[in-house]
Enzyme design. Structure first.
Site, mmCIF file in Angstrom:
data_model
loop_
_atom_site.group_PDB
_atom_site.id
_atom_site.type_symbol
_atom_site.label_atom_id
_atom_site.label_comp_id
_atom_site.label_asym_id
_atom_site.label_seq_id
_atom_site.Cartn_x
_atom_site.Cartn_y
_atom_site.Cartn_z
ATOM 1 N N ASP A 129 21.368 83.462 15.939
ATOM 2 C CA ASP A 129 22.317 82.428 15.534
ATOM 3 C C ASP A 129 23.655 82.796 16.166
ATOM 4 O O ASP A 129 24.337 83.726 15.731
ATOM 5 C CB ASP A 129 22.416 82.365 13.998
ATOM 6 C CG ASP A 129 23.288 81.205 13.532
ATOM 7 O OD1 ASP A 129 24.170 80.784 14.312
ATOM 8 O OD2 ASP A 129 23.111 80.731 12.401
ATOM 9 N N TYR B 145 24.473 83.216 7.003
ATOM 10 C CA TYR B 145 25.064 82.031 6.390
ATOM 11 C C TYR B 145 24.271 81.672 5.116
ATOM 12 O O TYR B 145 23.035 81.750 5.106
ATOM 13 C CB TYR B 145 25.018 80.907 7.434
ATOM 14 C CG TYR B 145 25.252 79.528 6.885
ATOM 15 C CD1 TYR B 145 26.416 79.216 6.175
ATOM 16 C CD2 TYR B 145 24.323 78.521 7.084
ATOM 17 C CE1 TYR B 145 26.622 77.951 5.674
ATOM 18 C CE2 TYR B 145 24.526 77.243 6.590
ATOM 19 C CZ TYR B 145 25.678 76.967 5.887
ATOM 20 O OH TYR B 145 25.877 75.707 5.391
ATOM 21 N N ARG C 5 14.140 58.214 18.806
ATOM 22 C CA ARG C 5 13.788 59.447 18.071
ATOM 23 C C ARG C 5 13.188 60.461 19.043
ATOM 24 O O ARG C 5 13.245 61.663 18.846
ATOM 25 C CB ARG C 5 12.837 59.137 16.899
ATOM 26 C CG ARG C 5 12.427 60.364 16.122
ATOM 27 C CD ARG C 5 12.099 60.077 14.648
ATOM 28 N NE ARG C 5 11.264 58.911 14.439
ATOM 29 C CZ ARG C 5 9.944 58.885 14.634
ATOM 30 N NH1 ARG C 5 9.309 59.954 15.045
ATOM 31 N NH2 ARG C 5 9.262 57.773 14.410
HETATM 32 C C1 LIG Z 1 26.302 80.760 11.158
HETATM 33 C C2 LIG Z 1 25.862 79.379 10.767
HETATM 34 N N1 LIG Z 1 24.639 78.948 11.125
HETATM 35 C C3 LIG Z 1 24.194 77.721 10.783
HETATM 36 C C4 LIG Z 1 24.976 76.854 10.050
HETATM 37 C C5 LIG Z 1 24.425 75.492 9.652
HETATM 38 O O1 LIG Z 1 24.979 74.495 10.446
HETATM 39 P P1 LIG Z 1 25.192 72.958 9.987
HETATM 40 O O2 LIG Z 1 26.207 72.965 8.904
HETATM 41 O O3 LIG Z 1 25.627 72.284 11.250
HETATM 42 O O4 LIG Z 1 23.862 72.460 9.514
HETATM 43 C C6 LIG Z 1 26.254 77.252 9.648
HETATM 44 C C7 LIG Z 1 27.100 76.349 8.849
HETATM 45 O O5 LIG Z 1 28.134 76.723 8.341
HETATM 46 C C8 LIG Z 1 26.705 78.557 10.014
HETATM 47 O O6 LIG Z 1 27.913 79.010 9.639
#
Ligand SMILES: Cc1ncc(COP(=O)(O)O)c(C=O)c1O
Length: 375
Positions: A168, A97, A45
């Site tokens: 992101d 998202y 972990r």
């Molecule tokens: C732009 C974006 N950020 C974060 C995520 C979250 O990622 P995960 O599905 O790997 O948890 C997504 C998932 O679709 C995404 O499209």
């Protein structure tokens, strides 16, 4: 080493004693104290050599000092948010998202205020950052409208406020955009998408240059257990080697599909930052090395019927894999966002999002145009 060489070589030193040219998969959860010299590994972990090899690679792709990998993009996002304290304020892009929106919705319980703003508009950025802000969350290109935010400009203003800037970078991947070079503090990835690239593993990552920030991320990951296992890290590390090849091919195909859609009578409008008609076209050309392979468009007919008609585009959430996907954000990925907020943001029921894979471009165009003609 240049970017494409780092994809293949970083974190892949030959294993001592055996010479494996691929970082071995470590699955042990615990390590014998007396079999190590020096003593470094305790419990997986906290430490795992396969995970560390992947992290070395992902940090190298952005010329960064640190990377922490996670069990998913959401685990990475939760960890990034863990540096906030009650009473602090987060400013976020208004087009994010759906899962990010759902995660932000939980922050009120911890006394953290979240304000959404159109960070593609410089006047809105100034207004949003006029009051105390601890973190700015940028998603660019955004999901699903492909809005483009000026990372350098937002980072400059946020820094003056003492705010941490998280970008992101899932949609662009480090092959097309490197947020830390543009001035951001943290690049966040759902490695599930382009980085792993094959729709067969979940993962997340936080890449940064600051030692104290990285240490907080690692501590939070260890205490919450949001770690990625050895097998998953191996799959992500295996996938990333072909990132440039995949992304370049996917981008070229996406460009031709976006152009094809523009002239189609069943299509009302196309969102793709590689089209001169896109409001972020010039900024994307400056800040990214390519517009990427996600294309959204508004469809005149019934989205459910369209999605049921495509044969090669699977109707599924997620993106960035070798296989092409089609989805309706309002019905699928962005459903957690209340309808009124969705509509105001432009995520209406007629919006369709495509993730372009590596199939033959002519087959994809044929599949899509046949499906569009069905209504
Ligand atoms: C732009 C974006 N950020 C974060 C995520 C979250 O990622 P995960 O599905 O790997 O948890 C997504 C998932 O679709 C995404 O499209």
């Amino acid at each position: 080493m240049r970017f494409d060489t780092r994809l293949v070589h970083s974190g892949q030193r030959p294993a001592p004693g055996t010479g494996d040219i691929v970082a071995p998969i470590h699955v042990a959860t615990t390590y014998d104290r007396f079999a190590q010299e020096p003593l470094r590994l305790f419990y997986s972990r906290g430490e795992n050599p396969t995970r560390e090899a992947l992290e070395e690679c992902l940090a190298a792709l952005e010329d960064a000092r640190y990377c922490a990998s996670f069990s998913s993009g959401q685990a990475a996002a939760t960890t990034a948010l863990s540096v906030l304290s009650p009473g602090q304020r987060l400013v976020s892009s208004d087009d994010v998202y759906g899962g990010t929106y759902a995660l932000f919705s939980t922050l009120g319980r911890f006394g953290i205020q979240v304000d959404y703003a159109d960070l593609t508009d410089p006047a809105e950025v100034r207004r949003a950052l006029a009051t105390d802000t601890a973190m700015v969350w940028v998603e660019t290109p955004s999901n699903p409208l492909l809005k483009i935010t000026d990372v350098a400009e937002v980072s400059r203003r946020a820094r003056a406020r003492g705010a941490v800037v998280v970008v992101d970078n899932t949609f662009a991947s480090p092959a097309l955009q490197r947020p830390l070079e543009l001035g951001a503090d943290v690049s966040l990835y759902s490695t599930t998408k382009f980085i792993a690239g094959h729709a067969d593993v979940l993962g997340g990552a936080l890449v940064c240059g600051d030692e104290a920030l990285h240490a907080r991320f690692v501590e939070h990951r260890t205490v919450t257990g949001a770690v990625s296992g050895g097998l998953d890290c191996y799959l992500v590390h295996r996938g990333v080697k072909t990132l440039s090849l995949r992304v370049n091919r996917q981008t070229a195909t996406a460009r031709s599909i976006a152009e094809e859609l523009c002239g189609h009578p069943a299509v009302v409008g196309v969102c793709y930052p590689g089209l001169p008609s896109h409001p972020g076209y010039r900024l994307a050309a400056r800040q990214m090395s390519g517009p990427g392979s996600i294309v959204s468009f508004r469809y005149r007919g019934d989205p459910e019927k369209l999605m049921a008609r495509t044969q090669l585009f699977a109707c599924a959430v997620s993106l960035g894999g070798v296989r092409s996907l089609i989805e309706c954000p309002a019905l699928m990925t962005h459903r957690p966002i209340p309808r009124a907020i969705r509509n105001a943001a432009g995520i209406t029921d007629d919006l369709i999002r495509l993730s372009i894979g590596i199939e033959d471009p002519a087959d994809l165009v044929e599949d899509l145009t046949t499906a569009l003609e069905g209504d």
